[in-house]
Design a protein around this motif. Structure first.
Motif, PDB file in Angstrom:
ATOM      1  N   VAL A 184       9.953   8.442   0.914  1.00 32.06           N
ATOM      2  CA  VAL A 184       9.442   8.348  -0.397  1.00 32.06           C
ATOM      3  C   VAL A 184       9.313   6.657  -0.925  1.00 32.06           C
ATOM      4  O   VAL A 184       8.205   6.367  -1.241  1.00 32.06           O
ATOM      5  CB  VAL A 184      10.321   9.058  -1.443  1.00 32.06           C
ATOM      6  N   ASP A 185      10.310   6.002  -0.664  1.00 26.48           N
ATOM      7  CA  ASP A 185      10.419   4.497  -1.128  1.00 26.48           C
ATOM      8  C   ASP A 185       9.423   3.880  -0.068  1.00 26.48           C
ATOM      9  O   ASP A 185       8.806   2.961  -0.766  1.00 26.48           O
ATOM     10  CB  ASP A 185      11.906   4.024  -0.971  1.00 26.48           C
ATOM     11  N   THR A 186       9.331   4.087   1.179  1.00 27.80           N
ATOM     12  CA  THR A 186       8.145   3.312   1.813  1.00 27.80           C
ATOM     13  C   THR A 186       6.747   3.698   1.273  1.00 27.80           C
ATOM     14  O   THR A 186       6.006   2.751   1.145  1.00 27.80           O
ATOM     15  CB  THR A 186       8.379   3.773   3.407  1.00 27.80           C
ATOM     16  N   LEU A 187       6.657   4.817   1.037  1.00 30.92           N
ATOM     17  CA  LEU A 187       5.210   5.312   0.663  1.00 30.92           C
ATOM     18  C   LEU A 187       5.077   4.577  -0.783  1.00 30.92           C
ATOM     19  O   LEU A 187       3.960   4.151  -1.180  1.00 30.92           O
ATOM     20  CB  LEU A 187       5.060   6.757   0.602  1.00 30.92           C
ATOM     21  N   ALA A 188       5.993   4.701  -1.632  1.00 30.76           N
ATOM     22  CA  ALA A 188       5.787   4.338  -2.992  1.00 30.76           C
ATOM     23  C   ALA A 188       5.526   2.704  -3.046  1.00 30.76           C
ATOM     24  O   ALA A 188       4.785   2.416  -3.866  1.00 30.76           O
ATOM     25  CB  ALA A 188       7.014   4.415  -3.957  1.00 30.76           C
ATOM     26  N   GLU A 189       6.287   1.811  -1.926  1.00 31.38           N
ATOM     27  CA  GLU A 189       6.169   0.571  -1.822  1.00 31.38           C
ATOM     28  C   GLU A 189       4.853   0.339  -1.381  1.00 31.38           C
ATOM     29  O   GLU A 189       4.230  -0.673  -1.849  1.00 31.38           O
ATOM     30  CB  GLU A 189       7.246  -0.031  -0.940  1.00 31.38           C
ATOM     31  N   LEU A 190       4.187   1.038  -0.473  1.00 30.34           N
ATOM     32  CA  LEU A 190       2.848   1.042   0.045  1.00 30.34           C
ATOM     33  C   LEU A 190       1.803   0.958  -1.228  1.00 30.34           C
ATOM     34  O   LEU A 190       1.007   0.165  -1.202  1.00 30.34           O
ATOM     35  CB  LEU A 190       2.551   2.120   1.094  1.00 30.34           C
ATOM     36  N   GLU A 191       2.217   2.032  -2.150  1.00 36.61           N
ATOM     37  CA  GLU A 191       1.109   2.231  -3.165  1.00 36.61           C
ATOM     38  C   GLU A 191       1.177   0.877  -4.151  1.00 36.61           C
ATOM     39  O   GLU A 191       0.368   0.613  -4.697  1.00 36.61           O
ATOM     40  CB  GLU A 191       1.210   3.606  -4.101  1.00 36.61           C
ATOM     41  N   LEU A 192       2.436   0.651  -4.361  1.00 36.49           N
ATOM     42  CA  LEU A 192       2.493  -0.565  -5.232  1.00 36.49           C
ATOM     43  C   LEU A 192       1.679  -1.686  -4.763  1.00 36.49           C
ATOM     44  O   LEU A 192       1.272  -2.313  -5.469  1.00 36.49           O
ATOM     45  CB  LEU A 192       4.099  -0.782  -5.468  1.00 36.49           C
ATOM     46  N   ARG A 193       2.013  -2.056  -3.464  1.00 38.46           N
ATOM     47  CA  ARG A 193       1.583  -2.997  -2.837  1.00 38.46           C
ATOM     48  C   ARG A 193       0.269  -3.021  -2.851  1.00 38.46           C
ATOM     49  O   ARG A 193      -0.490  -4.144  -2.957  1.00 38.46           O
ATOM     50  CB  ARG A 193       1.948  -3.221  -1.492  1.00 38.46           C
ATOM     51  N   SER A 194      -0.357  -1.975  -2.571  1.00 36.09           N
ATOM     52  CA  SER A 194      -1.862  -1.911  -2.747  1.00 36.09           C
ATOM     53  C   SER A 194      -2.357  -2.299  -4.215  1.00 36.09           C
ATOM     54  O   SER A 194      -3.724  -2.910  -4.231  1.00 36.09           O
ATOM     55  CB  SER A 194      -2.457  -0.558  -2.351  1.00 36.09           C
ATOM     56  N   LEU A 195      -1.716  -2.186  -5.022  1.00 37.43           N
ATOM     57  CA  LEU A 195      -2.143  -2.183  -6.669  1.00 37.43           C
ATOM     58  C   LEU A 195      -1.537  -3.803  -6.945  1.00 37.43           C
ATOM     59  O   LEU A 195      -2.032  -4.244  -8.033  1.00 37.43           O
ATOM     60  CB  LEU A 195      -1.552  -1.337  -7.577  1.00 37.43           C
ATOM     61  N   GLY A 196      -0.839  -4.456  -6.201  1.00 37.21           N
ATOM     62  CA  GLY A 196      -0.321  -5.799  -6.228  1.00 37.21           C
ATOM     63  C   GLY A 196       0.719  -5.909  -7.242  1.00 37.21           C
ATOM     64  O   GLY A 196       1.032  -6.779  -7.872  1.00 37.21           O
ATOM     65  N   LEU A 197       1.438  -4.647  -7.216  1.00 39.63           N
ATOM     66  CA  LEU A 197       2.737  -4.584  -7.877  1.00 39.63           C
ATOM     67  C   LEU A 197       4.070  -4.815  -7.061  1.00 39.63           C
ATOM     68  O   LEU A 197       4.216  -4.551  -5.884  1.00 39.63           O
ATOM     69  CB  LEU A 197       2.751  -3.481  -8.588  1.00 39.63           C
ATOM     70  N   ARG A 198       5.088  -4.995  -7.819  1.00 43.05           N
ATOM     71  CA  ARG A 198       6.637  -5.281  -7.218  1.00 43.05           C
ATOM     72  C   ARG A 198       7.232  -4.237  -7.917  1.00 43.05           C
ATOM     73  O   ARG A 198       7.090  -3.764  -9.067  1.00 43.05           O
ATOM     74  CB  ARG A 198       7.160  -6.657  -7.396  1.00 43.05           C
TER      75      ARG A 198
END
Length: 214
Positions: A184-198
Motif C-alpha cells: 500500500v505504501d509503495t503504491l501510494a508513494e508511486l502516485e504521490l511521486r507522479s504528482l510531484g508530491l512528498r
C-alpha cells in the motif's frame, strides 16, 4: 486545491509553464491592441472626408441662402448651390460610413487575432493545470491518512503504466488486495511521486527504499 508540487523539479517546471502562459496571453493582448491601433488609423481619411464635406455643404448652403434673397431670380440661382451642398453632404456621409466600417474592423480583427491563442490557453493548458491542482489537492489532503493512502494505492494501480507497476513486483496487485502495508505504501508513494508530491511524515511500517527509482 494545491498550486505547485512539493518536489522541486516539478514545481519549477510548473512555475515556468505558468509564467510562459501569462507571457503568451500578454503578448497576444499587445498584438491585438497593436492591430487595433493600425486599423483605427485607416479612419483618418474618412474623418477628413466627413469634415471637408460638412464644411463645403455648410458654405454652399450659406451662399445659396444669400443668393436666394435676390428678387425674382433668387430661387433659380439657389438650385445650383443646393445641388452642390447635397453632393457635399453625400461626401460627408461617405466619410462617416468609412469610419463606421473601420470601427467594426478595429473590433473584429483584434478579436480574431487573439481568439486562437486564448483558445489554446483556455481549452488546453488551463484544463490540464486545473486537473493537476484538483488531483494534487486531494492527494495532499489524504496522504497521511491510512485510508487515504489506500485510495492513493488504488489510484496508482488504476492509472500508472503497467511498465511502472511491474517494476514493483509481479504480485503488487495481489499484495495490495491482501492489505499488505508495504505494498500500500509503495503504491501510494508511486502516485504521490507522479504528482510531484512528498509524504509529510515517514511511515514506520514502510522500509527505506521500498519505491524503486528510475
Amino acid at each position: 486545491m494545491k498550486l505547485y508540487a512539493d518536489r522541486l523539479p516539478t514545481a519549477i517546471r510548473q512555475l515556468l509553464t505558468d509564467i510562459l502562459a501569462v507571457l503568451w496571453v500578454y503578448l497576444w493582448i499587445r498584438v491585438a491592441l497593436w492591430i487595433q491601433d493600425i486599423v483605427e488609423k485607416l479612419a483618418v481619411p474618412g474623418q477628413k472626408l466627413e469634415s471637408a464635406g460638412t464644411g463645403i455643404a455648410g458654405n454652399l448652403a450659406e451662399a445659396g441662402s444669400k443668393v436666394g434673397r435676390v428678387p425674382v431670380v433668387g430661387d433659380d440661382l439657389t438650385k445650383p448651390f443646393t445641388g452642390a451642398a447635397d453632393a457635399a453632404r453625400s461626401i460627408a456621409e461617405a466619410g462617416r460610413d468609412q469610419q463606421q466600417f473601420v470601427d467594426q474592423l478595429a473590433l473584429i480583427l483584434p478579436l480574431v487575432a487573439i481568439a486562437v491563442p486564448m483558445a489554446l490557453i483556455v481549452f488546453l493548458w488551463l484544463p490540464l493545470r486545473l486537473r493537476w491542482m484538483r488531483r494534487a489537492g486531494v492527494a495532499a489532503a489524504v496522504r497521511d491518512d491510512p485510508a487515504g493512502r489506500d485510495l492513493l494505492a488504488l489510484r496508482a494501480l488504476a492509472s500508472q503504466p503497467l511498465s511502472v507497476l511491474t517494476r514493483l513486483g509481479p504480485d503488487i496487485a495481489q499484495s495490495w488486495r491482501a492489505g499488505d502495508p508495504e505494498a500500500v505504501d509503495t503504491l501510494a508513494e508511486l502516485e504521490l511521486r507522479s504528482l510531484g508530491l512528498r509524504r509529510r511524515r515517514p511511515s514506520p511500517d514502510a522500509p527505506a527504499g521500498a519505491l524503486p527509482r528510475g
